[in-house]
Design an enzyme around this catalytic site. Structure first.
Site, mmCIF file in Angstrom:
data_model
loop_
_atom_site.group_PDB
_atom_site.id
_atom_site.type_symbol
_atom_site.label_atom_id
_atom_site.label_comp_id
_atom_site.label_asym_id
_atom_site.label_seq_id
_atom_site.Cartn_x
_atom_site.Cartn_y
_atom_site.Cartn_z
ATOM 1 N N CYS A 238 18.051 91.344 2.769
ATOM 2 C CA CYS A 238 18.137 92.086 1.871
ATOM 3 C C CYS A 238 19.274 93.090 1.605
ATOM 4 C CB CYS A 238 16.785 92.764 1.504
ATOM 5 S SG CYS A 238 16.052 93.408 2.873
ATOM 6 N N HIS B 184 16.372 99.339 -2.227
ATOM 7 C CA HIS B 184 16.880 99.952 -1.223
ATOM 8 C C HIS B 184 18.273 100.388 -1.902
ATOM 9 C CE1 HIS B 184 14.455 97.605 1.510
ATOM 10 N NE2 HIS B 184 15.349 96.726 1.848
HETATM 11 O O1 25A Z 1 12.571 86.685 9.203
HETATM 12 P P1 25A Z 1 11.614 87.804 9.869
HETATM 13 O O2 25A Z 1 12.347 88.823 10.432
HETATM 14 O O3 25A Z 1 10.822 87.100 11.014
HETATM 15 O O4 25A Z 1 10.599 88.339 8.892
HETATM 16 C C1 25A Z 1 10.460 87.760 7.584
HETATM 17 C C2 25A Z 1 9.230 88.463 6.963
HETATM 18 O O5 25A Z 1 9.813 89.621 6.569
HETATM 19 C C3 25A Z 1 9.228 89.911 5.150
HETATM 20 C C4 25A Z 1 8.180 88.685 4.786
HETATM 21 O O6 25A Z 1 6.857 88.902 4.904
HETATM 22 C C5 25A Z 1 8.787 87.572 5.743
HETATM 23 O O7 25A Z 1 7.682 86.716 6.370
HETATM 24 N N1 25A Z 1 10.089 90.479 4.276
HETATM 25 C C6 25A Z 1 9.890 91.380 3.342
HETATM 26 N N2 25A Z 1 10.994 91.398 2.636
HETATM 27 C C7 25A Z 1 12.074 90.675 3.120
HETATM 28 C C8 25A Z 1 13.399 90.229 2.633
HETATM 29 N N3 25A Z 1 13.986 90.817 1.839
HETATM 30 C C9 25A Z 1 11.300 89.615 4.192
HETATM 31 N N4 25A Z 1 11.854 88.881 4.597
HETATM 32 C C10 25A Z 1 13.149 88.319 4.292
HETATM 33 N N5 25A Z 1 13.892 89.250 3.426
HETATM 34 P P2 25A Z 1 5.964 88.859 3.732
HETATM 35 O O8 25A Z 1 4.834 90.008 3.905
HETATM 36 O O9 25A Z 1 6.460 88.745 2.584
HETATM 37 O O10 25A Z 1 5.266 87.434 3.958
HETATM 38 C C11 25A Z 1 4.653 87.007 5.157
HETATM 39 C C12 25A Z 1 3.916 85.705 4.584
HETATM 40 O O11 25A Z 1 4.005 84.760 5.529
HETATM 41 C C13 25A Z 1 2.802 84.021 5.610
HETATM 42 N N6 25A Z 1 2.868 83.661 7.030
HETATM 43 C C14 25A Z 1 2.944 84.317 8.237
HETATM 44 N N7 25A Z 1 2.547 83.482 9.219
HETATM 45 C C15 25A Z 1 2.523 82.262 8.790
HETATM 46 C C16 25A Z 1 2.504 82.322 7.473
HETATM 47 N N8 25A Z 1 2.436 81.161 6.494
HETATM 48 C C17 25A Z 1 2.224 80.223 7.113
HETATM 49 N N9 25A Z 1 2.083 79.994 8.743
HETATM 50 C C18 25A Z 1 2.193 81.206 9.457
HETATM 51 N N10 25A Z 1 2.019 81.005 10.704
HETATM 52 C C19 25A Z 1 1.961 85.105 5.171
HETATM 53 O O12 25A Z 1 0.762 84.524 4.858
HETATM 54 C C20 25A Z 1 2.587 85.699 4.224
HETATM 55 O O13 25A Z 1 2.306 85.089 3.024
HETATM 56 P P3 25A Z 1 -0.679 85.041 5.772
HETATM 57 O O14 25A Z 1 -1.856 83.948 5.303
HETATM 58 O O15 25A Z 1 -0.506 85.081 7.259
HETATM 59 O O16 25A Z 1 -1.066 86.410 5.099
HETATM 60 C C21 25A Z 1 -1.537 86.658 4.007
HETATM 61 C C22 25A Z 1 -2.098 88.129 3.646
HETATM 62 O O17 25A Z 1 -2.872 88.188 5.122
HETATM 63 C C23 25A Z 1 -2.514 89.807 5.656
HETATM 64 N N11 25A Z 1 -2.118 89.583 6.807
HETATM 65 C C24 25A Z 1 -0.817 89.423 7.301
HETATM 66 N N12 25A Z 1 -0.882 89.538 8.674
HETATM 67 C C25 25A Z 1 -2.201 89.750 8.909
HETATM 68 C C26 25A Z 1 -2.841 89.716 7.994
HETATM 69 N N13 25A Z 1 -4.477 89.806 8.022
HETATM 70 C C27 25A Z 1 -4.980 90.118 9.377
HETATM 71 N N14 25A Z 1 -4.130 90.047 10.360
HETATM 72 C C28 25A Z 1 -2.686 89.784 10.333
HETATM 73 N N15 25A Z 1 -2.047 89.591 11.525
HETATM 74 C C29 25A Z 1 -1.602 90.212 4.665
HETATM 75 O O18 25A Z 1 -2.101 91.224 3.702
HETATM 76 C C30 25A Z 1 -0.845 88.961 3.821
HETATM 77 O O19 25A Z 1 -0.612 89.313 2.470
HETATM 78 O O1 L14 Z 2 15.944 90.121 8.070
HETATM 79 O O2 L14 Z 2 11.606 95.464 7.063
HETATM 80 O O3 L14 Z 2 15.345 89.574 5.839
HETATM 81 O O4 L14 Z 2 12.909 96.154 5.047
HETATM 82 C C1 L14 Z 2 13.739 91.946 5.714
HETATM 83 C C2 L14 Z 2 12.828 93.059 5.558
HETATM 84 C C3 L14 Z 2 14.329 92.447 8.081
HETATM 85 C C4 L14 Z 2 13.452 93.900 7.834
HETATM 86 C C5 L14 Z 2 15.086 90.249 6.848
HETATM 87 C C6 L14 Z 2 12.685 95.488 5.948
HETATM 88 C C7 L14 Z 2 14.018 91.321 7.081
HETATM 89 C C8 L14 Z 2 13.379 94.347 6.426
#
Ligand code: 25A
Ligand code: L14
Length: 340
Positions: free
Chosen positions: A133, A246
């Site tokens: 981002c 941001h």
């Molecule tokens: O690339 P990186 O660095 O590894 O990280 C990228 C992550 O950063 C976030 C985004 O997370 C992304 O997944 N992000 C934020 N801004 C960003 C940006 N500008 C950005 N990334 C890039 N650029 P997010 O919060 O937007 O979304 C996470 C989604 O991923 C789903 N997910 C996770 N593991 C999965 C999966 N889907 C399929 N298979 C898997 N193995 C996740 O769905 C969410 O939609 P979910 O079902 O896991 O979660 C739904 C709700 O459940 C809660 N929750 C989350 N984690 C837990 C949890 N509850 C209990 N225990 C947990 N551990 C949350 O409330 C969630 O809404």
């Molecule tokens: O690499 O926590 O796209 O604000 C985006 C969310 C890195 C962390 C990515 C954050 C993530 C970032």
């Protein structure tokens, strides 16, 4: 956009970014024939709305992409590394918002206002990566400066909102703020220190060189998107107690002589940019104005008087929209209309 419609999937649909991807597909009237909403098993039973229709969330599995033509992924790097190749095996092109594939030389890293031509390379692995981002909003103005004056060096400091970390971090800032103004004990779960009324010079983990992973993403991704490894980039990324948007302080040094007034003219009508630069009237980019819209706000453009060729600027953008979901849907629009 052609008349053709596409079978689309959103992986990570229940997250902050996935949710916004669904809204962007609606808002931008993307030609959707069918939509599949995928998340982890935790989200089974939840329903999300697309164009007024309630759609159950399905578990992301190996066979989720049969019949799907375009998948937007935002479910973390591990999930993308595992499932994106499976999607392409079933003929589905992937636009991936995670960090998993960004630096793969066979995967284009795309900001549509900057390097749309790179999308053509998607056939190598079937994946197009969406940049970080903070990087996206920085290269939107800098590409014009690079083309006209050739950038030598960038010094950037970011002021990043908590929404980038997802819903749990939004809750943490809210809960800590409420606790503090009520003289109650503060709980800390997501960030390494209290975020309310504080600034944290740490985003993601520290690496061998004492920079954070977020800082090195800005260095490496900027060079890849601008297609120039000679550009020097140094970053300090800071989490601030802001919910959405941001902001960044950017210092640019160029090879060619550069004047602040010319840069204002250059950026005034550039795609994806809104120039907000009337300092004497108190007008400059603000996170609260950037939030909820898709343009990168650019202002405080002024000469860096400490070097022969340099300028400073201050920018702000919505990290969940342009920093993630909007950028991904813009890529899907080009992919769908030109390459599929
Ligand atoms: O690339 P990186 O660095 O590894 O990280 C990228 C992550 O950063 C976030 C985004 O997370 C992304 O997944 N992000 C934020 N801004 C960003 C940006 N500008 C950005 N990334 C890039 N650029 P997010 O919060 O937007 O979304 C996470 C989604 O991923 C789903 N997910 C996770 N593991 C999965 C999966 N889907 C399929 N298979 C898997 N193995 C996740 O769905 C969410 O939609 P979910 O079902 O896991 O979660 C739904 C709700 O459940 C809660 N929750 C989350 N984690 C837990 C949890 N509850 C209990 N225990 C947990 N551990 C949350 O409330 C969630 O809404
Ligand atoms: O690499 O926590 O796209 O604000 C985006 C969310 C890195 C962390 C990515 C954050 C993530 C970032």
């Amino acid at each position: 956009m052609s008349e053709r419609k596409f079978n689309v999937a959103v992986a990570g649909a229940t997250g902050a970014v996935g949710n916004q991807m669904i809204k962007c597909l609606e808002e931008r009237n993307f030609p959707v024939k069918s939509i599949k909403l995928l998340a982890s098993a935790r989200s089974i039973g939840r329903k999300l709305t697309f164009r007024g229709e309630s759609i159950p969330v399905e578990e992301l599995k190996e066979d989720s992409f049969k019949g799907v033509e375009i998948a937007l992924f935002s479910a973390g790097a591990g999930t993308s590394l595992k499932f994106a190749p499976m999607a392409y095996k079933d003929g589905c092109a992937v636009i991936d918002n995670s960090s998993g594939w960004r630096m793969d030389p066979e995967v284009p890293l795309v900001v549509p206002e900057v390097n749309p031509h790179a999308i053509a390379q998607y056939t190598k692995k079937g994946i197009i990566a969406n940049p970080n981002c903070s990087t996206i909003q920085m290269v939107v103005p800098l590409v014009h400066i690079h083309k006209k004056y050739k950038i030598k060096r960038i010094v950037v400091s970011t002021y990043q909102s908590v929404s980038g970390t997802g819903k749990k971090a939004i809750d943490e800032l809210f809960d800590q703020t409420r606790a503090l103004i009520n003289f109650l004990p503060v709980e800390r779960k997501v960030y390494p220190h209290r975020i309310a009324f504080n600034c944290l010079p740490q985003i993601d983990v520290f690496l061998e060189n004492d920079y954070t992973k977020e800082e090195m993403k800005m260095v490496n991704e900027t060079r890849k998107i601008l297609e120039d490894n000679s550009i020097g980039v140094t970053a300090t990324t800071v989490r601030v107690p802001v919910f959405f948007g941001h902001s960044e302080s950017i210092n640019v040094e160029t090879y060619e002589p550069i004047k602040a007034s010319d840069v204002k003219d250059l950026l005034r009508n550039a795609p994806g940019i809104k120039l907000v630069d009337e300092p004497k009237k108190g007008l400059y980019p603000l996170a609260i104005d950037a939030a909820g819209q898709d343009l990168t706000l650019v202002g405080r453009i002024r000469q860096d008087e400490s070097v022969p060729n340099g300028i400073n600027m201050w920018i702000a953008a919505d990290n969940i929209r342009k920093g993630a979901a909007t950028n991904a849907v813009q890529i899907a629009e080009i992919l769908g209309s030109k390459y599929l």
